[in-house]
Design a protein around this motif. Structure first.
Motif, PDB file in Angstrom:
ATOM      1  N   VAL A 109      28.610 -17.846   8.796  1.00  0.00           N
ATOM      2  CA  VAL A 109      28.145 -16.820   9.742  1.00  0.00           C
ATOM      3  C   VAL A 109      27.845 -17.440  11.109  1.00  0.00           C
ATOM      4  N   PHE A 110      27.099 -18.529  11.121  1.00  0.00           N
ATOM      5  CA  PHE A 110      26.754 -19.155  12.404  1.00  0.00           C
ATOM      6  C   PHE A 110      27.985 -19.728  13.099  1.00  0.00           C
ATOM      7  N   ASP A 111      28.940 -20.222  12.343  1.00  0.00           N
ATOM      8  CA  ASP A 111      30.171 -20.736  12.947  1.00  0.00           C
ATOM      9  C   ASP A 111      31.039 -19.611  13.507  1.00  0.00           C
ATOM     10  N   SER A 112      31.002 -18.455  12.852  1.00  0.00           N
ATOM     11  CA  SER A 112      31.902 -17.357  13.215  1.00  0.00           C
ATOM     12  C   SER A 112      31.369 -16.479  14.341  1.00  0.00           C
ATOM     13  N   TYR A 113      30.049 -16.390  14.489  1.00  0.00           N
ATOM     14  CA  TYR A 113      29.467 -15.439  15.436  1.00  0.00           C
ATOM     15  C   TYR A 113      28.440 -16.147  16.324  1.00  0.00           C
ATOM     16  N   ARG A 115      26.932 -15.236  18.926  1.00  0.00           N
ATOM     17  CA  ARG A 115      25.828 -14.439  19.460  1.00  0.00           C
ATOM     18  C   ARG A 115      24.690 -14.277  18.447  1.00  0.00           C
ATOM     19  N   ILE A 116      24.921 -14.648  17.185  1.00  0.00           N
ATOM     20  CA  ILE A 116      23.888 -14.526  16.152  1.00  0.00           C
ATOM     21  C   ILE A 116      23.028 -15.781  16.152  1.00  0.00           C
ATOM     22  N   ARG A 193       8.041 -13.425  17.580  1.00  0.00           N
ATOM     23  CA  ARG A 193       8.503 -14.076  18.795  1.00  0.00           C
ATOM     24  C   ARG A 193      10.014 -14.281  18.793  1.00  0.00           C
ATOM     25  N   PHE A 194      10.591 -14.539  17.620  1.00  0.00           N
ATOM     26  CA  PHE A 194      12.059 -14.585  17.512  1.00  0.00           C
ATOM     27  C   PHE A 194      12.665 -13.259  17.967  1.00  0.00           C
ATOM     28  N   SER A 195      12.063 -12.151  17.520  1.00  0.00           N
ATOM     29  CA  SER A 195      12.629 -10.823  17.784  1.00  0.00           C
ATOM     30  C   SER A 195      12.596 -10.465  19.262  1.00  0.00           C
ATOM     31  N   ASN A 196      11.718 -11.109  20.030  1.00  0.00           N
ATOM     32  CA  ASN A 196      11.666 -10.874  21.476  1.00  0.00           C
ATOM     33  C   ASN A 196      12.782 -11.600  22.214  1.00  0.00           C
ATOM     34  N   ILE A 197      13.468 -12.508  21.497  1.00  0.00           N
ATOM     35  CA  ILE A 197      14.545 -13.294  22.097  1.00  0.00           C
ATOM     36  C   ILE A 197      15.908 -12.867  21.579  1.00  0.00           C
ATOM     37  N   SER A 198      15.996 -12.587  20.271  1.00  0.00           N
ATOM     38  CA  SER A 198      17.284 -12.314  19.648  1.00  0.00           C
ATOM     39  C   SER A 198      17.107 -11.370  18.468  1.00  0.00           C
ATOM     40  N   SER A 199      18.169 -10.642  18.117  1.00  0.00           N
ATOM     41  CA  SER A 199      18.132  -9.705  16.992  1.00  0.00           C
ATOM     42  C   SER A 199      18.395 -10.424  15.676  1.00  0.00           C
ATOM     43  N   LEU A 200      17.702 -10.007  14.638  1.00  0.00           N
ATOM     44  CA  LEU A 200      17.889 -10.555  13.302  1.00  0.00           C
ATOM     45  C   LEU A 200      19.096  -9.894  12.638  1.00  0.00           C
ATOM     46  N   ALA A 201      20.068 -10.709  12.216  1.00  0.00           N
ATOM     47  CA  ALA A 201      21.245 -10.198  11.518  1.00  0.00           C
ATOM     48  C   ALA A 201      21.032 -10.330  10.014  1.00  0.00           C
ATOM     49  N   THR A 202      21.505  -9.354   9.270  1.00  0.00           N
ATOM     50  CA  THR A 202      21.361  -9.353   7.821  1.00  0.00           C
ATOM     51  C   THR A 202      22.679  -9.710   7.161  1.00  0.00           C
ATOM     52  N   ILE A 203      22.647 -10.654   6.222  1.00  0.00           N
ATOM     53  CA  ILE A 203      23.808 -10.963   5.399  1.00  0.00           C
ATOM     54  C   ILE A 203      23.610 -10.252   4.062  1.00  0.00           C
ATOM     55  N   ALA A 204      24.575  -9.460   3.657  1.00  0.00           N
ATOM     56  CA  ALA A 204      24.441  -8.647   2.453  1.00  0.00           C
ATOM     57  C   ALA A 204      24.721  -9.473   1.201  1.00  0.00           C
ATOM     58  N   THR A 205      23.926 -10.508   1.003  1.00  0.00           N
ATOM     59  CA  THR A 205      23.996 -11.345  -0.190  1.00  0.00           C
ATOM     60  C   THR A 205      22.645 -12.036  -0.327  1.00  0.00           C
ATOM     61  N   PRO A 206      22.215 -12.367  -1.544  1.00  0.00           N
ATOM     62  CA  PRO A 206      20.949 -13.093  -1.680  1.00  0.00           C
ATOM     63  C   PRO A 206      21.071 -14.515  -1.159  1.00  0.00           C
ATOM     64  N   GLY A 265      22.387  -2.990  15.663  1.00  0.00           N
ATOM     65  CA  GLY A 265      22.181  -4.245  14.960  1.00  0.00           C
ATOM     66  C   GLY A 265      23.424  -4.690  14.222  1.00  0.00           C
ATOM     67  N   THR A 266      23.294  -5.765  13.452  1.00  0.00           N
ATOM     68  CA  THR A 266      24.423  -6.335  12.745  1.00  0.00           C
ATOM     69  C   THR A 266      24.086  -6.531  11.277  1.00  0.00           C
ATOM     70  N   VAL A 267      24.974  -6.066  10.401  1.00  0.00           N
ATOM     71  CA  VAL A 267      24.910  -6.366   8.981  1.00  0.00           C
ATOM     72  C   VAL A 267      26.241  -7.000   8.610  1.00  0.00           C
ATOM     73  N   ILE A 268      26.202  -8.169   7.982  1.00  0.00           N
ATOM     74  CA  ILE A 268      27.410  -8.902   7.651  1.00  0.00           C
ATOM     75  C   ILE A 268      27.664  -8.809   6.157  1.00  0.00           C
ATOM     76  N   PHE A 269      28.796  -8.233   5.783  1.00  0.00           N
ATOM     77  CA  PHE A 269      29.165  -8.071   4.386  1.00  0.00           C
ATOM     78  C   PHE A 269      30.164  -9.139   3.962  1.00  0.00           C
TER      79      PHE A 269
END
Length: 310
Positions: A109-113, A115-116, A193-206, A265-269
Protein backbone atom coordinates in the motif's frame (compact mmCIF):
# COMPACT_ATOMS: atom_id res chain seq x y z
CA UNK A 1 9.19 -2.33 -1.04
CA UNK A 2 9.93 0.18 1.69
CA UNK A 3 11.46 -1.20 4.89
CA UNK A 4 9.31 -1.38 8.02
CA UNK A 5 10.34 -0.75 11.63
CA UNK A 6 8.26 -2.17 14.48
CA UNK A 7 8.82 -1.13 18.08
CA UNK A 8 7.95 -3.71 20.75
CA UNK A 9 7.96 -2.39 24.34
CA UNK A 10 8.07 -5.09 27.03
CA UNK A 11 8.18 -5.26 30.82
CA UNK A 12 8.31 -8.62 32.61
CA UNK A 13 6.51 -10.48 29.81
CA UNK A 14 9.04 -12.77 28.16
CA UNK A 15 6.35 -15.18 26.94
CA UNK A 16 4.34 -12.38 25.36
CA UNK A 17 7.46 -10.93 23.76
CA UNK A 18 8.42 -14.22 22.12
CA UNK A 19 4.84 -14.74 20.94
CA UNK A 20 4.80 -11.32 19.30
CA UNK A 21 8.26 -11.72 17.75
CA UNK A 22 7.24 -15.10 16.36
CA UNK A 23 4.24 -13.54 14.61
CA UNK A 24 6.43 -10.75 13.19
CA UNK A 25 8.88 -13.37 11.88
CA UNK A 26 6.04 -15.13 10.03
CA UNK A 27 4.88 -11.84 8.53
CA UNK A 28 8.45 -10.92 7.54
CA UNK A 29 8.97 -14.31 5.90
CA UNK A 30 5.79 -13.75 3.86
CA UNK A 31 7.06 -10.34 2.73
CA UNK A 32 10.43 -11.48 1.40
CA UNK A 33 11.23 -8.18 -0.33
CA UNK A 34 10.93 -6.24 2.95
CA UNK A 35 13.59 -5.61 5.53
CA UNK A 36 11.78 -5.76 8.87
CA UNK A 37 13.52 -4.03 11.75
CA UNK A 38 12.28 -4.90 15.23
CA UNK A 39 13.31 -2.66 18.11
CA UNK A 40 12.65 -4.23 21.50
CA UNK A 41 12.50 -1.70 24.32
CA UNK A 42 12.97 -3.73 27.50
CA UNK A 43 11.87 -2.23 30.79
CA UNK A 44 14.28 -4.30 32.87
CA UNK A 45 16.81 -5.68 30.40
CA UNK A 46 16.01 -9.32 31.19
CA UNK A 47 15.16 -10.35 27.62
CA UNK A 48 18.71 -10.18 26.28
CA UNK A 49 19.42 -13.92 26.46
CA UNK A 50 16.22 -14.87 24.69
CA UNK A 51 16.82 -12.24 22.02
CA UNK A 52 20.15 -13.89 21.21
CA UNK A 53 18.17 -17.05 20.51
CA UNK A 54 15.70 -15.00 18.47
CA UNK A 55 18.44 -13.77 16.15
CA UNK A 56 19.29 -17.39 15.38
CA UNK A 57 15.75 -18.71 15.16
CA UNK A 58 14.21 -15.83 13.20
CA UNK A 59 16.53 -14.91 10.34
CA UNK A 60 14.00 -12.65 8.61
CA UNK A 61 14.11 -10.11 11.43
CA UNK A 62 16.72 -7.50 12.23
CA UNK A 63 16.36 -7.21 15.99
CA UNK A 64 17.81 -4.42 18.11
CA UNK A 65 17.46 -4.04 21.84
CA UNK A 66 17.31 -0.84 23.82
CA UNK A 67 16.86 -0.55 27.57
CA UNK A 68 14.07 1.64 28.87
CA UNK A 69 15.18 4.14 31.52
CA UNK A 70 11.90 3.55 33.39
CA UNK A 71 10.18 6.65 32.05
CA UNK A 72 7.04 4.75 31.08
CA UNK A 73 5.61 2.78 28.17
CA UNK A 74 5.06 5.72 25.82
CA UNK A 75 8.57 7.05 26.43
CA UNK A 76 9.86 3.59 25.50
CA UNK A 77 7.85 3.58 22.27
CA UNK A 78 8.92 7.12 21.41
CA UNK A 79 12.55 6.20 21.98
CA UNK A 80 12.21 3.17 19.73
CA UNK A 81 10.56 5.16 16.95
CA UNK A 82 13.27 7.83 17.22
CA UNK A 83 16.04 5.33 16.45
CA UNK A 84 14.03 3.32 13.89
CA UNK A 85 15.55 3.33 10.41
CA UNK A 86 12.58 2.21 8.33
CA UNK A 87 10.48 4.79 6.45
CA UNK A 88 7.36 2.92 7.64
CA UNK A 89 6.71 2.58 11.37
CA UNK A 90 4.38 0.98 13.87
CA UNK A 91 4.41 -0.61 17.31
CA UNK A 92 3.11 -3.77 18.90
CA UNK A 93 2.94 -4.40 22.62
CA UNK A 94 4.42 -7.66 23.87
CA UNK A 95 1.63 -10.24 23.66
CA UNK A 96 -0.03 -8.79 20.54
CA UNK A 97 -0.15 -10.65 17.24
CA UNK A 98 0.42 -9.53 13.66
CA UNK A 99 -1.18 -11.55 10.86
CA UNK A 100 1.07 -13.33 8.32
CA UNK A 101 0.04 -11.22 5.31
CA UNK A 102 0.02 -7.89 7.16
CA UNK A 103 3.50 -6.50 6.47
CA UNK A 104 3.36 -7.47 2.81
CA UNK A 105 0.02 -5.69 2.34
CA UNK A 106 1.11 -2.64 4.35
CA UNK A 107 4.35 -2.35 2.37
CA UNK A 108 2.48 -2.74 -0.91
CA UNK A 109 0.00 0.00 0.00
CA UNK A 110 2.70 2.50 0.95
CA UNK A 111 4.72 1.67 -2.17
CA UNK A 112 1.68 1.98 -4.44
CA UNK A 113 0.05 5.15 -3.09
CA UNK A 114 2.40 8.02 -2.29
CA UNK A 115 -0.42 10.22 -0.96
CA UNK A 116 -1.26 7.72 1.82
CA UNK A 117 0.59 8.48 5.06
CA UNK A 118 -1.07 6.13 7.56
CA UNK A 119 -3.21 3.03 7.41
CA UNK A 120 -5.17 0.66 9.59
CA UNK A 121 -6.91 -2.66 8.97
CA UNK A 122 -9.84 -4.60 10.37
CA UNK A 123 -9.71 -4.59 14.15
CA UNK A 124 -9.22 -7.98 15.81
CA UNK A 125 -9.34 -9.15 19.41
CA UNK A 126 -7.42 -12.03 20.97
CA UNK A 127 -7.52 -13.75 24.36
CA UNK A 128 -4.52 -14.00 26.68
CA UNK A 129 -4.12 -17.60 25.52
CA UNK A 130 -3.72 -16.54 21.89
CA UNK A 131 -7.24 -17.34 20.65
CA UNK A 132 -8.57 -14.94 18.00
CA UNK A 133 -12.09 -14.16 19.13
CA UNK A 134 -13.26 -11.34 16.88
CA UNK A 135 -12.34 -9.80 13.54
CA UNK A 136 -14.43 -6.96 12.12
CA UNK A 137 -16.19 -8.15 8.98
CA UNK A 138 -16.82 -4.85 7.19
CA UNK A 139 -14.33 -2.17 6.16
CA UNK A 140 -14.79 1.05 8.07
CA UNK A 141 -13.75 4.53 7.00
CA UNK A 142 -12.67 6.90 9.75
CA UNK A 143 -13.27 10.56 8.77
CA UNK A 144 -10.48 12.91 9.75
CA UNK A 145 -12.88 15.40 11.28
CA UNK A 146 -14.24 12.69 13.62
CA UNK A 147 -10.74 11.62 14.68
CA UNK A 148 -9.65 15.22 15.19
CA UNK A 149 -12.69 15.91 17.34
CA UNK A 150 -11.82 12.95 19.58
CA UNK A 151 -14.97 10.98 18.81
CA UNK A 152 -13.25 7.58 18.69
CA UNK A 153 -13.41 6.75 22.39
CA UNK A 154 -15.43 4.67 24.85
CA UNK A 155 -18.29 7.16 25.13
CA UNK A 156 -18.40 7.77 21.39
CA UNK A 157 -17.63 5.72 18.32
CA UNK A 158 -15.21 3.17 19.77
CA UNK A 159 -11.42 3.31 19.89
CA UNK A 160 -9.02 3.16 16.97
CA UNK A 161 -6.82 0.07 17.23
CA UNK A 162 -3.19 0.99 17.86
CA UNK A 163 -1.84 -2.48 16.98
CA UNK A 164 -3.13 -2.27 13.41
CA UNK A 165 -1.71 1.19 12.66
CA UNK A 166 1.29 1.86 10.42
CA UNK A 167 2.49 5.25 9.21
CA UNK A 168 5.29 7.00 7.39
CA UNK A 169 8.14 8.20 9.57
CA UNK A 170 7.72 11.67 8.05
CA UNK A 171 4.15 11.84 9.42
CA UNK A 172 5.35 10.96 12.92
CA UNK A 173 7.98 13.70 12.68
CA UNK A 174 5.41 16.25 11.45
CA UNK A 175 3.11 15.38 14.35
CA UNK A 176 6.10 15.75 16.73
CA UNK A 177 5.68 12.28 18.16
CA UNK A 178 3.89 11.08 21.26
CA UNK A 179 2.92 13.55 23.96
CA UNK A 180 4.83 12.09 26.91
CA UNK A 181 2.88 14.21 29.38
CA UNK A 182 0.07 11.68 28.83
CA UNK A 183 0.59 8.39 30.66
CA UNK A 184 -2.38 6.40 29.35
CA UNK A 185 -3.93 8.03 26.26
CA UNK A 186 -0.94 9.22 24.23
CA UNK A 187 -1.91 7.06 21.25
CA UNK A 188 -5.43 8.56 21.28
CA UNK A 189 -3.84 12.01 21.16
CA UNK A 190 -1.38 10.96 18.43
CA UNK A 191 -4.20 9.83 16.09
CA UNK A 192 -5.89 13.22 16.57
CA UNK A 193 -2.74 15.05 15.53
CA UNK A 194 -2.16 12.66 12.62
CA UNK A 195 -5.68 13.40 11.38
CA UNK A 196 -4.92 17.14 11.25
CA UNK A 197 -2.14 16.39 8.76
CA UNK A 198 -3.34 13.43 6.70
CA UNK A 199 -6.36 11.15 6.22
CA UNK A 200 -6.37 7.63 7.63
CA UNK A 201 -6.76 4.98 4.91
CA UNK A 202 -8.38 1.65 5.71
CA UNK A 203 -7.09 -1.66 4.35
CA UNK A 204 -9.92 -4.20 4.20
CA UNK A 205 -7.93 -7.01 5.82
CA UNK A 206 -6.88 -7.76 9.41
CA UNK A 207 -3.45 -6.39 10.29
CA UNK A 208 -2.93 -7.21 13.96
CA UNK A 209 -4.83 -8.57 16.96
CA UNK A 210 -5.07 -6.82 20.29
CA UNK A 211 -4.55 -9.02 23.34
CA UNK A 212 -7.44 -8.50 25.75
CA UNK A 213 -5.87 -8.76 29.19
CA UNK A 214 -8.21 -7.39 31.90
CA UNK A 215 -5.71 -8.10 34.70
CA UNK A 216 -2.81 -6.13 33.16
CA UNK A 217 -4.35 -3.72 30.65
CA UNK A 218 -3.47 -0.27 31.97
CA UNK A 219 -6.44 1.50 30.36
CA UNK A 220 -8.76 -0.79 32.36
CA UNK A 221 -6.88 -0.80 35.65
CA UNK A 222 -6.63 3.01 35.58
CA UNK A 223 -9.82 3.61 33.63
CA UNK A 224 -10.86 6.82 35.37
CA UNK A 225 -7.42 8.37 34.81
CA UNK A 226 -7.42 7.14 31.22
CA UNK A 227 -10.82 8.67 30.47
CA UNK A 228 -9.70 11.92 32.11
CA UNK A 229 -6.75 12.12 29.73
CA UNK A 230 -9.02 11.33 26.77
CA UNK A 231 -11.41 14.06 27.87
CA UNK A 232 -8.54 16.55 28.14
CA UNK A 233 -7.77 15.97 24.47
CA UNK A 234 -11.38 15.90 23.23
CA UNK A 235 -13.08 18.70 21.34
CA UNK A 236 -15.83 20.46 23.23
CA UNK A 237 -17.59 21.71 20.12
CA UNK A 238 -21.38 21.25 20.24
CA UNK A 239 -21.62 18.53 17.59
CA UNK A 240 -18.82 16.62 19.35
CA UNK A 241 -20.73 16.76 22.62
CA UNK A 242 -23.83 15.46 20.82
CA UNK A 243 -21.90 12.39 19.66
CA UNK A 244 -20.62 11.74 23.15
CA UNK A 245 -24.15 12.00 24.53
CA UNK A 246 -25.54 9.60 21.93
CA UNK A 247 -22.67 7.24 22.60
CA UNK A 248 -23.66 7.02 26.24
CA UNK A 249 -27.23 6.10 25.23
CA UNK A 250 -26.28 3.31 22.86
CA UNK A 251 -24.04 2.45 19.95
CA UNK A 252 -27.01 1.82 17.65
CA UNK A 253 -28.01 5.48 17.85
CA UNK A 254 -24.46 6.53 17.13
CA UNK A 255 -24.38 4.34 14.02
CA UNK A 256 -27.66 5.88 12.86
CA UNK A 257 -26.29 9.40 13.21
CA UNK A 258 -22.92 8.46 11.71
CA UNK A 259 -24.71 7.19 8.62
CA UNK A 260 -25.94 10.71 7.94
CA UNK A 261 -22.38 12.00 7.51
CA UNK A 262 -20.26 11.50 4.42
CA UNK A 263 -16.60 12.32 3.96
CA UNK A 264 -14.07 11.77 1.22
CA UNK A 265 -11.68 8.96 2.06
CA UNK A 266 -9.90 5.83 0.92
CA UNK A 267 -10.65 2.15 1.53
CA UNK A 268 -8.22 -0.32 -0.04
CA UNK A 269 -9.55 -3.76 -0.91
CA UNK A 270 -7.61 -6.90 -1.72
CA UNK A 271 -9.01 -8.32 -4.96
CA UNK A 272 -8.48 -12.03 -4.35
CA UNK A 273 -9.27 -12.99 -7.94
CA UNK A 274 -6.67 -10.68 -9.49
CA UNK A 275 -4.27 -10.67 -6.54
CA UNK A 276 -4.12 -6.88 -6.60
CA UNK A 277 -5.10 -3.93 -4.46
CA UNK A 278 -8.19 -1.96 -5.44
CA UNK A 279 -8.36 1.51 -3.87
CA UNK A 280 -11.82 3.04 -3.64
CA UNK A 281 -11.72 6.81 -3.22
CA UNK A 282 -14.77 9.01 -2.87
CA UNK A 283 -17.69 9.75 -0.59
CA UNK A 284 -18.09 6.90 1.87
CA UNK A 285 -20.66 6.49 4.63
CA UNK A 286 -18.83 6.31 7.94
CA UNK A 287 -21.18 3.68 9.33
CA UNK A 288 -20.61 0.05 10.21
CA UNK A 289 -23.97 -1.32 9.04
CA UNK A 290 -25.12 -4.13 6.74
CA UNK A 291 -25.77 -1.69 3.90
CA UNK A 292 -22.00 -1.14 3.84
CA UNK A 293 -21.51 -4.56 2.27
CA UNK A 294 -23.83 -3.66 -0.62
CA UNK A 295 -22.14 -0.30 -1.17
CA UNK A 296 -18.67 -1.86 -1.02
CA UNK A 297 -19.60 -4.55 -3.54
CA UNK A 298 -21.01 -2.00 -5.98
CA UNK A 299 -17.93 0.22 -5.72
CA UNK A 300 -15.53 -2.72 -6.10
CA UNK A 301 -17.36 -4.00 -9.18
CA UNK A 302 -17.21 -0.54 -10.75
CA UNK A 303 -13.51 -0.22 -9.98
CA UNK A 304 -12.79 -3.69 -11.34
CA UNK A 305 -14.73 -3.07 -14.55
CA UNK A 306 -12.99 0.25 -15.05
CA UNK A 307 -9.57 -1.34 -14.53
CA UNK A 308 -10.35 -4.16 -16.96
CA UNK A 309 -11.49 -1.72 -19.64
CA UNK A 310 -8.32 0.34 -19.13
Amino acid sequence: MADISIVVPVLNDEKGLLFTLSSIESAAAFAESLVVEVIVIDGNGKSSERLVDALRLWPHLRIRQEEDPARGAYAAVDRGLAVASGPIQGWLNAGDYIFPQALYVVGLVFDSYARIDWVCGHSALMSETGLIGKIDSWPVYYPSRFISAGLYQKNGLGYLQQEGMFWRRTLYSQARGLDLSLKLAADFDLWKRFSNISSLATIATPIAAFEVSPSTQRSRIFESEYLAEVSSRTSQRPWSLIFKFLGSIGYSLVVLLRFLFFSAGTVIFVDVERGKLVPIVGLWPAARVSLWGLISTIRIDKARNHAQKG
